[in-house]
Design a protein around this motif. Sequence first.
Motif, PDB file in Angstrom:
ATOM      1  N   ILE A  20      33.641  26.077  41.754  1.00  0.00           N
ATOM      2  CA  ILE A  20      34.518  27.166  41.331  1.00  0.00           C
ATOM      3  C   ILE A  20      33.720  28.461  41.296  1.00  0.00           C
ATOM      4  N   SER A  21      34.206  29.464  41.986  1.00  0.00           N
ATOM      5  CA  SER A  21      33.535  30.775  41.956  1.00  0.00           C
ATOM      6  C   SER A  21      34.544  31.846  41.579  1.00  0.00           C
ATOM      7  N   PHE A  22      34.042  32.965  41.081  1.00  0.00           N
ATOM      8  CA  PHE A  22      34.895  34.043  40.599  1.00  0.00           C
ATOM      9  C   PHE A  22      34.584  35.324  41.363  1.00  0.00           C
ATOM     10  N   GLU A  23      35.620  36.012  41.781  1.00  0.00           N
ATOM     11  CA  GLU A  23      35.467  37.297  42.454  1.00  0.00           C
ATOM     12  C   GLU A  23      36.429  38.295  41.834  1.00  0.00           C
ATOM     13  N   ILE A  24      36.020  39.563  41.790  1.00  0.00           N
ATOM     14  CA  ILE A  24      36.832  40.577  41.123  1.00  0.00           C
ATOM     15  C   ILE A  24      37.296  41.645  42.113  1.00  0.00           C
ATOM     16  N   MET A  72      42.147  44.797  36.563  1.00  0.00           N
ATOM     17  CA  MET A  72      41.207  43.932  37.250  1.00  0.00           C
ATOM     18  C   MET A  72      41.887  42.615  37.613  1.00  0.00           C
ATOM     19  N   ILE A  73      41.752  42.234  38.866  1.00  0.00           N
ATOM     20  CA  ILE A  73      42.222  40.926  39.310  1.00  0.00           C
ATOM     21  C   ILE A  73      40.995  40.028  39.456  1.00  0.00           C
ATOM     22  N   THR A  74      40.939  38.949  38.686  1.00  0.00           N
ATOM     23  CA  THR A  74      39.854  37.976  38.798  1.00  0.00           C
ATOM     24  C   THR A  74      40.360  36.790  39.598  1.00  0.00           C
ATOM     25  N   PHE A  75      39.817  36.610  40.794  1.00  0.00           N
ATOM     26  CA  PHE A  75      40.207  35.492  41.643  1.00  0.00           C
ATOM     27  C   PHE A  75      39.346  34.276  41.302  1.00  0.00           C
ATOM     28  N   VAL A  99      39.385  49.300  44.032  1.00  0.00           N
ATOM     29  CA  VAL A  99      37.980  49.441  43.640  1.00  0.00           C
ATOM     30  C   VAL A  99      37.308  48.097  43.889  1.00  0.00           C
ATOM     31  N   ASN A 100      36.412  48.047  44.879  1.00  0.00           N
ATOM     32  CA  ASN A 100      35.718  46.786  45.185  1.00  0.00           C
ATOM     33  C   ASN A 100      34.251  47.053  45.486  1.00  0.00           C
ATOM     34  N   TYR A 101      33.576  46.088  46.115  1.00  0.00           N
ATOM     35  CA  TYR A 101      32.136  46.196  46.334  1.00  0.00           C
ATOM     36  C   TYR A 101      31.760  47.108  47.500  1.00  0.00           C
ATOM     37  N   VAL A 131      37.171  39.420  52.147  1.00  0.00           N
ATOM     38  CA  VAL A 131      37.711  40.662  52.725  1.00  0.00           C
ATOM     39  C   VAL A 131      38.267  41.569  51.630  1.00  0.00           C
ATOM     40  N   LEU A 132      38.994  40.991  50.666  1.00  0.00           N
ATOM     41  CA  LEU A 132      39.582  41.796  49.587  1.00  0.00           C
ATOM     42  C   LEU A 132      38.518  42.411  48.689  1.00  0.00           C
ATOM     43  N   THR A 133      37.504  41.622  48.337  1.00  0.00           N
ATOM     44  CA  THR A 133      36.523  42.094  47.350  1.00  0.00           C
ATOM     45  C   THR A 133      35.365  42.869  47.955  1.00  0.00           C
TER      46      THR A 133
END
Length: 604
Positions: free
Chosen positions: A218-222, A250-253, A232-234, A186-188
Amino acid sequence: MDSRVSDLFGGCCRPAGGGAGAARRGGAAPGGGGASKTKKKNGRSRGGKANNPPYLPPEVSSGGRRLKLVNPSQYRFEHLVTQMKWRLQEGRGEAVYQIGVEDNGLLVGLSEEEMRASLKTLRRMAEKVGADITVLREREVDYDSDVPRKITEVLVRKVPDNQQFLDLRVAVLGNVDSGKSTLLGVLTQGELDNGRGRARLNLFRHLHEIQSGRTSSISFEILGFNSKGEVVNYSDSRTAEEICESSSKMITFIDLAGHHKYLKTTIFGLTSYCPDFAMLVVSANTGIAGTTREHLGLAMALKVPFFIVISKVDLCSKATVERTVKQLERILKQPGCNKLPLLVNSDDDAVTAAQQFAQSPNITPIFTLSSVSGENLDLLKVFLNILPPLTNSKEQEELMQQLTEFQVDEIYTVPEVGTVVGGTLSSGICREGENLVVGPTDDGKFLRLKVCSIQRNRSACRVLRAGQAATLALGPFDRSLLRKGMVMVSPEMNPTICSVFEAEIVLLFHATTFRKGFQVTVHVGNVRQTAIVEKIHGKDKLRTGEKAVVCFRFIKHPEYLKIGAKLLFREGVTKGIGHVTDLQAITTKENGLEESLGPGQLSF
């Protein structure tokens, strides 16, 4: 709110300057936030004696103590611009200004006209240094004046320049089915969930994850924020590269697994990727269940500051949500945790929580939200937008001046690119075309290689700086020679590798006694390997809660370790933490460094 919390947040709009304004972030001392919740009686008596005047703690940083922002002279304006440049540099591209606060911390406030003039001057200053300003909040102060007076808190953030945006890593923890991946989706992605997990589909990496709905890797989302503080997201069909180009922050989750059988993957994510913060997600309808306590303990053991998100509030009654909140508060206040929970209910709370969270290790913000209805989702975005980095520019510069050291956490083979490694640059600077050595191999050697290209957050990057995570393309280098836990270092460095090391540990839990010959899985940074207990100094055995210096020996191959590194070990229900105190280093001749760099044994 708890009275201790009220006392602690007694001055959230802390001064950083005076006269008409003040600034904080990057060298400023932590303050509290009394103006954030209620308007207090701040006036003075006719005799001039202060009647409990609203003072804030004075700033400890030198320079910028008095900011006259109303129609400054040209000389004064240039001086203010210089101060702003310094503050942005110290805050790694961010600074928070409080307008209407005296040098000594007195909340004087400004009239409407003075405030407009001050904000206009601040905007001119920001334009001069290539930054934007965003008003975070305004508060009226009841001062000895017939004219209403205000104080204003303003975020100043540099416009992104050459991809050197501020990057924070947030590890996402929580029990299985607590809504971690859905919240990140939801955030990204910028779209709410449909209640059946649609938002999380883009985050899964494997077919079995999609089928089961459970993260196993492990996955990464920005998630980006531009210089004006906008998300600023997708959404709007942006690519990762466009998000990086448009973002100042930038927040890298780091999305970690919640199921107990994937615990080793979760521990690896926490130890190897060096997250700045952790977000513990708790489902409102189940409360503290499954691995929630274990993940909380891991974050505390590794000293990662964490905040809590209570999800799925749309599925529960208000009473159920309150019960979950009280359950969390009770655990956080226990002697083992000794945390001070702060429930975030408004934008003002979110601003206060973000500013205090990075300054005080005891503060634990708690958010209650829904990924389906979007309730309170904006409060989390406000918090993430303002959340400052843990390190200042001086510490960053010191790391960058050291020799290059890159931790290898992931290994891939990409068609038409070759071997690619992912990880974090621990120290130094890494550039495209740079020659490094990687190791140790199974027989303790280091092999030479060349960095062909660098990608950071899925977009091309020419220079990588200490503390940043990235993927490095190594061209035709043989992937079979690489493994997780290796390091890529500068050829000038003499890397210390060992098979035997000592660590001071605390045994958190063991069913019987912990003694010589016991085998455990040791996690030290990106190193994960089984080790055997060779010796317990001063004791024959250990029981739960006891402390000792223990000698370990890796059973497979030597590893690159550093004295002082945090250590975590486990085996079944046995768990312990500690730090490395001594290494029985293998010398250069022993580990085959010279031979591995010889003409006949080089890998390019």
